[in-house]
Scaffold this motif. Structure first.
Motif, short mmCIF file in Angstrom:
data_model
loop_
_atom_site.label_atom_id
_atom_site.label_comp_id
_atom_site.label_asym_id
_atom_site.label_seq_id
_atom_site.Cartn_x
_atom_site.Cartn_y
_atom_site.Cartn_z
N MET A 1 48.50 46.47 24.55
CA MET A 1 48.95 45.84 25.78
C MET A 1 47.81 45.71 26.80
N LYS A 2 46.98 46.76 26.89
CA LYS A 2 45.86 46.74 27.83
C LYS A 2 44.93 45.57 27.52
N THR A 3 44.61 45.39 26.24
CA THR A 3 43.74 44.28 25.83
C THR A 3 44.38 42.95 26.17
N ARG A 4 45.67 42.85 25.94
CA ARG A 4 46.41 41.61 26.22
C ARG A 4 46.34 41.26 27.70
N VAL A 5 46.55 42.26 28.55
CA VAL A 5 46.54 42.03 29.99
C VAL A 5 45.14 41.65 30.48
N ILE A 6 44.14 42.41 30.03
CA ILE A 6 42.76 42.14 30.46
C ILE A 6 42.33 40.74 30.06
N PHE A 7 42.60 40.38 28.81
CA PHE A 7 42.19 39.04 28.35
C PHE A 7 43.01 37.96 29.05
N GLY A 8 44.28 38.26 29.34
CA GLY A 8 45.11 37.29 30.04
C GLY A 8 44.57 36.98 31.43
N VAL A 9 44.16 38.04 32.14
CA VAL A 9 43.60 37.86 33.48
C VAL A 9 42.28 37.09 33.41
N ALA A 10 41.42 37.48 32.46
CA ALA A 10 40.13 36.80 32.29
C ALA A 10 40.34 35.34 31.91
N GLY A 11 41.32 35.09 31.03
CA GLY A 11 41.61 33.73 30.62
C GLY A 11 42.11 32.88 31.77
N ALA A 12 42.99 33.45 32.60
CA ALA A 12 43.51 32.73 33.76
C ALA A 12 42.38 32.39 34.73
N ALA A 13 41.45 33.33 34.92
CA ALA A 13 40.30 33.10 35.81
C ALA A 13 39.45 31.95 35.28
N PHE A 14 39.22 31.93 33.96
CA PHE A 14 38.41 30.86 33.37
C PHE A 14 39.10 29.51 33.54
N VAL A 15 40.42 29.49 33.34
CA VAL A 15 41.16 28.24 33.48
C VAL A 15 41.00 27.67 34.88
N LEU A 16 41.15 28.53 35.90
CA LEU A 16 41.02 28.07 37.28
C LEU A 16 39.59 27.59 37.59
N LEU A 17 38.61 28.32 37.07
CA LEU A 17 37.22 27.90 37.27
C LEU A 17 36.94 26.58 36.59
N ALA A 18 37.45 26.42 35.36
CA ALA A 18 37.21 25.19 34.61
C ALA A 18 37.88 23.99 35.27
N LEU A 19 39.02 24.21 35.90
CA LEU A 19 39.76 23.11 36.50
C LEU A 19 39.26 22.74 37.90
N TYR A 20 38.78 23.74 38.66
CA TYR A 20 38.49 23.48 40.07
C TYR A 20 37.06 23.77 40.52
N VAL A 21 36.26 24.44 39.69
CA VAL A 21 34.91 24.81 40.10
C VAL A 21 33.85 24.18 39.20
N PHE A 22 33.99 24.40 37.90
CA PHE A 22 33.00 23.88 36.96
C PHE A 22 33.08 22.35 36.90
N PHE A 243 42.15 34.84 20.43
CA PHE A 243 42.41 35.43 21.74
C PHE A 243 42.88 36.88 21.55
N PRO A 244 42.04 37.85 21.86
CA PRO A 244 42.41 39.26 21.67
C PRO A 244 43.73 39.61 22.37
N GLY A 245 44.64 40.17 21.61
CA GLY A 245 45.93 40.56 22.17
C GLY A 245 46.93 39.44 22.28
N HIS A 246 46.50 38.20 22.03
CA HIS A 246 47.38 37.05 22.17
C HIS A 246 47.53 36.25 20.87
N GLY A 247 46.66 36.47 19.90
CA GLY A 247 46.72 35.71 18.66
C GLY A 247 45.83 34.49 18.67
N GLY A 248 46.30 33.42 18.05
CA GLY A 248 45.51 32.20 17.95
C GLY A 248 45.84 31.19 19.04
N VAL A 249 45.23 30.02 18.93
CA VAL A 249 45.46 28.95 19.91
C VAL A 249 46.94 28.57 19.93
#
Length: 274
Positions: A1-22, A243-249
């Motif tokens: 669960m810890k891995t799932r949460v950490i990767f989920g937060v990191a993934g959400a951060a990347f999504v926001l950066l990719a959509l609005y910053v990068f 995706f660690p803790g989440h499986g595949g695409v």
């Protein structure tokens, strides 16, 4: 669960950066790569072991379809039709040469994985490339992932009646309803934020976003269960491990695959209505 949460937060951060910053190309490249991975996962799940050549063919088709359907090229509709026709020819030629090893179901899996899934996934990029795309782009994600999260907590708190006991034993009717309500509430909150940040008419976007959240949640749950059916039929737990803790695409984007194209169509419908 810890891995799932950490990767989920990191993934959400990347999504926001990719959509609005990068730069926009970052989001496009990311979705092209995800489309290629989705093609491999789906073809491997349906065609099974020993389908390496079929998986490779699906990945090549996915790369082409993802690029031509991203709306980056002129005459997008024409190139999509060309790609679909060329894919059919290539796949049937492949079947003619390898029919002793592969069957029609295998090339059908490659077609869905290499053509259909990339087209649906790239709806996110097509939405982003619209005139007001930066405003709309979060709606498919809120409807899909927000609904999934709300359904999880609602199911844990109130779940008593199984929604699809064979396909997904942990899902409940109460969780499903909670997911729809949660998606609608999140969409309404987002409408209020957009009203204050961008100055859009609240009455207009509140209705639009409520509709998008409602139908998006329902379609997201259908997508989730649909890909679970394929997974169960293939005898696998997850489509992949990217995706660690989440499986595949397909484990993470199963609901988005159904939600994003629907919201894209609804946005065009709203535009036509003025």
């Amino acid at each position: 669960m810890k891995t799932r949460v950490i990767f989920g937060v990191a993934g959400a951060a990347f999504v926001l950066l990719a959509l609005y910053v990068f730069p926009p190309i970052v989001a496009t490249v990311a979705m092209v790569l995800l489309s290629i991975c989705a093609a491999q996962e789906f073809t491997a799940a349906v065609a099974g072991k020993g389908s390496g050549p079929m998986q490779l063919l699906a990945m090549i088709l996915a790369a082409v379809m993802a690029v031509v359907s991203s709306s980056l090229l002129p005459n997008t509709g024409f190139w999509i039709r060309v790609t679909v026709f060329a894919a059919l020819v290539v796949l049937f030629v492949f079947l003619l040469r390898t029919h002793k090893k592969y069957g029609f179901s295998d090339i059908a899996a490659a077609f869905v994985g290499g053509i259909v899934l990339p087209y649906l996934l790239m709806s996110l990029i097509r939405i982003l490339n619209l005139e007001s795309g930066s405003v709309y782009i979060l709606l498919p994600l809120l409807a899909a992932w927000g609904s999934d999260t709300c359904a999880l907590f609602a199911g844990m708190a109130f779940g008593k009646h199984k929604l699809a006991p064979v396909v997904s034993p942990k899902k409940t009717v109460e969780g499903s309803v909670g997911g729809v309500i949660g998606a609608v509430v999140l969409s309404m909150i987002y409408a209020v934020v957009i009203h204050f940040v961008c100055g859009y008419s609240l009455s207009t976007i509140l209705l639009q976003y409520t509709v998008l959240g409602f139908f998006g949640s329902i379609l997201g749950q259908i997508g989730d269960l649909s890909f679970s059916v394929v997974k169960r039929g293939s005898g696998i737990k997850d489509y992949g491990k990217i995706f660690p803790g989440h499986g595949g695409v397909l484990d993470r984007f199963d609901s988005v695959i159904f939600v994003a194209p629907a919201i894209e169509l609804l946005i065009y419908a709203f535009m036509m209505m003025g």
